[in-house]
Design an enzyme around this catalytic site. Structure first.
Site, PDB file in Angstrom:
ATOM      1  N   GLY A 190       0.780  -1.222   0.000  1.00 26.90           N
ATOM      2  CA  GLY A 190       0.000   0.000   0.000  1.00 26.90           C
ATOM      3  C   GLY A 190       0.816   1.278   0.000  1.00 26.90           C
ATOM      4  N   THR A 191       0.095   2.392  -0.092  1.00 30.93           N
ATOM      5  CA  THR A 191       0.725   3.710  -0.213  1.00 30.93           C
ATOM      6  C   THR A 191       1.519   4.101   1.019  1.00 30.93           C
ATOM      7  OG1 THR A 191      -0.961   4.506  -1.763  1.00 30.93           O
ATOM      8  CG2 THR A 191       0.257   6.166  -0.537  1.00 30.93           C
ATOM      9  N   CYS A 192       0.950   3.914   2.203  1.00 32.03           N
ATOM     10  CA  CYS A 192       1.611   4.388   3.424  1.00 32.03           C
ATOM     11  C   CYS A 192       3.010   3.815   3.563  1.00 32.03           C
ATOM     12  CB  CYS A 192       0.768   4.034   4.639  1.00 32.03           C
ATOM     13  SG  CYS A 192       1.539   4.512   6.200  1.00 32.03           S
ATOM     14  N   THR A 237      -8.737  -0.312  -2.254  1.00 29.91           N
ATOM     15  CA  THR A 237      -7.842   0.029  -3.365  1.00 29.91           C
ATOM     16  C   THR A 237      -7.168   1.390  -3.229  1.00 29.91           C
ATOM     17  OG1 THR A 237      -9.839   0.714  -4.568  1.00 29.91           O
ATOM     18  CG2 THR A 237      -8.952  -1.460  -5.062  1.00 29.91           C
ATOM     19  N   GLU A 275       4.729  19.458   3.097  1.00 30.84           N
ATOM     20  CA  GLU A 275       5.752  18.591   3.681  1.00 30.84           C
ATOM     21  C   GLU A 275       6.917  18.403   2.715  1.00 30.84           C
ATOM     22  OE1 GLU A 275       4.184  14.912   5.122  1.00 30.84           O
ATOM     23  OE2 GLU A 275       3.056  15.841   6.745  1.00 30.84           O
ATOM     24  N   HIS A 315       6.303  18.596  35.310  1.00 34.83           N
ATOM     25  CA  HIS A 315       7.000  19.876  35.197  1.00 34.83           C
ATOM     26  C   HIS A 315       8.493  19.614  35.056  1.00 34.83           C
ATOM     27  CE1 HIS A 315       7.972  24.082  35.818  1.00 34.83           C
ATOM     28  NE2 HIS A 315       8.910  23.688  36.684  1.00 34.83           N
TER      29      HIS A 315
END
Length: 469
Positions: free
Chosen positions: A38-40, A137, A183, A444
């Site tokens: 896939g794309t990722c 897809t 980006e 803190h």
């Protein structure tokens, strides 16, 4: 014709559905992309963030100088950076494909899938059928709407291939104003390219709260040559064989920009157009978005869809959540179907400064007529902000003054993508502003104090006058 219990189209989040729970079923997995996963994994979130880290390190001298530390940036070795990224990613992709090729209850089909009817798919020249079908897809980059001369085509890139270039371009033109464009513009600028980013409107990161978008635009313009209100009109060959990008403004005035490479980042197209969905009776909305219900069912109850092809938000964590829903529903035998919770979907932009948000923007609340209180807390006013010598960054919170539940959280500044998580948790689990602010310790002097102070400030913010009438 081979028959399967389940057929999954797409090897991204769709592939993650198929685990040991499906070992008793015959499953087909279909992928037509040369790369697997896939794309990722291959072209999106993961490799881009690896490049972002390299670019951020290249910009370190500028930040260090403000702290009295003298550092020097001597240049970026693009092939080393590129090969570090894909030297890790490519083996994962190849291993995923080989694992599925071995079977283990899954039959991998490598080819393009299209519907013949509601239960039948054509994959290449082979037909298969399935009781249940999952469409996962994804999406693809939107192409440039003007003709590119043949001799210049190799100089035009999308997010699919720009990270695999042989060398760092001296001059890069980026087209677009969304998070992909911003980006990449900063990645290449940080590594040493002269970057010109051209956007057709005056707004960058249009989906963000307007105050966040405006602050980002001012800072982004210090890192890249940001051109607004211009649209691409023509592409030609420059005097030395480079790319000549010709734009026009709203008055029709033409401008010219020379580049060694061009990145087209003007949006994405859902990969539904070549599936022949009409043959299956699957309804599709505007922009090719497959219609699904809260259970991820399409108009055909045995066909499911998830991720970019059907979601309102083209985000990997959304696709993963929807994949979990689909997986549960594929295994349900007569019980109540699982549903995807899309109420509080966060997102982040990995630029300098980072941006992260969840929930409504102030503009949306105003448009809806929803009462709200608002407060902004500057990084510069908390201890770790002093350590960073931070300027201009802030947390903006929006809450319902009747219930004191958060309606939206918007952060611009260092570590925004991490800082947003407590706000997502509070909204998802119904915590009030008071509970979140005082129901726990805040370390803190960690940067998370900017959230604590924002919550406390929100409690003191003026209420809408109509609520006190």
């Amino acid at each position: 014709m081979q028959h399967f219990d389940i057929a999954v189209i797409g090897s991204g989040s769709g592939n993650s559905i198929i685990d040991e729970r499906f070992s008793h079923l015959d499953v087909a997995l279909i992928e037509d992309d040369p790369v697997f996963g896939g794309t990722c994994l291959n072209r999106g979130c993961i490799p881009t963030k690896m490049f972002v880290v390299a670019s951020e390190n290249a910009r370190t001298p500028g930040h260090a100088a403000r702290l009295g530390v003298d550092l020097e940036f001597k240049g970026a070795d693009w092939p080393v950076i590129r090969d570090r990224v894909f030297g890790r990613i490519d083996p994962i992709s190849r291993a995923g494909r080989e694992w599925r090729r071995k079977g283990n209850g899954v039959t991998l089909f490598e080819g393009h899938a299209s519907f013949v009817d509601a239960h039948t798919l054509l994959v290449g020249d082979v037909q298969i059928s399935a009781d249940q079908i999952v469409i996962a897809t994804g999406s693809r980059p939107r192409p440039l709407p003007v003709k590119i001369p043949g001799e210049l085509r190799s100089r035009f890139h999308t997010s699919d291939d720009v990270m695999r270039m042989d060398e760092l371009p001296r001059r890069l033109v980026v087209l677009g104003g969304g998070f992909v464009a911003c980006e990449f513009a900063q990645i290449f600028a940080g590594l040493g390219s002269q970057v010109t980013q051209i956007n057709r409107s005056e707004v960058v990161l249009r989906g963000e709260d307007r105050e966040i978008s405006e602050e980002f635009k001012q800072e982004h313009a210090k890192l890249v040559n940001l051109i607004l209100n211009q649209s691409i009109a023509e592409v030609a060959t420059g005097p030395e064989g480079e790319v000549l990008v010709i734009t026009t403004d709203r008055n029709g005035v033409e401008y010219e920009y020379l580049a060694d490479a061009v990145l087209v980042a003007t949006g994405r197209i859902r990969n539904s157009d070549s599936l022949n969905l009409a043959a299956a009776g699957v309804k599709v909305g505007p922009g090719g978005q497959i219609r699904v219900d809260k259970h991820q069912r399409t108009s055909q109850p045995h066909i499911w869809a998830l991720g970019d092809v059907s979601s309102d938000r083209l985000l990997k964590h959304v696709a993963n959540a929807e994949a979990r829903t689909v997986a549960a529903n594929l295994l349900i035998d007569g019980g109540e179907l699982a549903a995807t919770d899309h109420r509080y979907i966060p997102h982040a932009v990995f630029t300098e400064p980072q941006i992260a948000a969840v929930g409504a923007t102030e503009e949306q609340l105003q448009g809806w007529g929803t009462p709200y209180v608002e407060f902004k807390q500057r990084y510069a006013d908390v201890a770790f902000g002093w350590a960073l010598e931070d300027e201009g960054h802030f947390v903006k919170l929006l809450a319902d003054p009747r219930t004191w539940h958060l309606l939206g959280a918007h952060i611009i500044g260092p570590q925004a993508a991490t800082l947003i998580q407590p706000m997502i948790q509070a909204m998802s689990f119904g915590q009030t502003v008071q509970e979140l602010a005082r129901g726990q310790y805040w370390i803190h002097p960690a940067l998370t104090e900017v959230l604590e102070n924002a919550l406390l400030g929100l409690l003191k913010a003026p209420r809408p006058k109509e609520l006190d009438a």
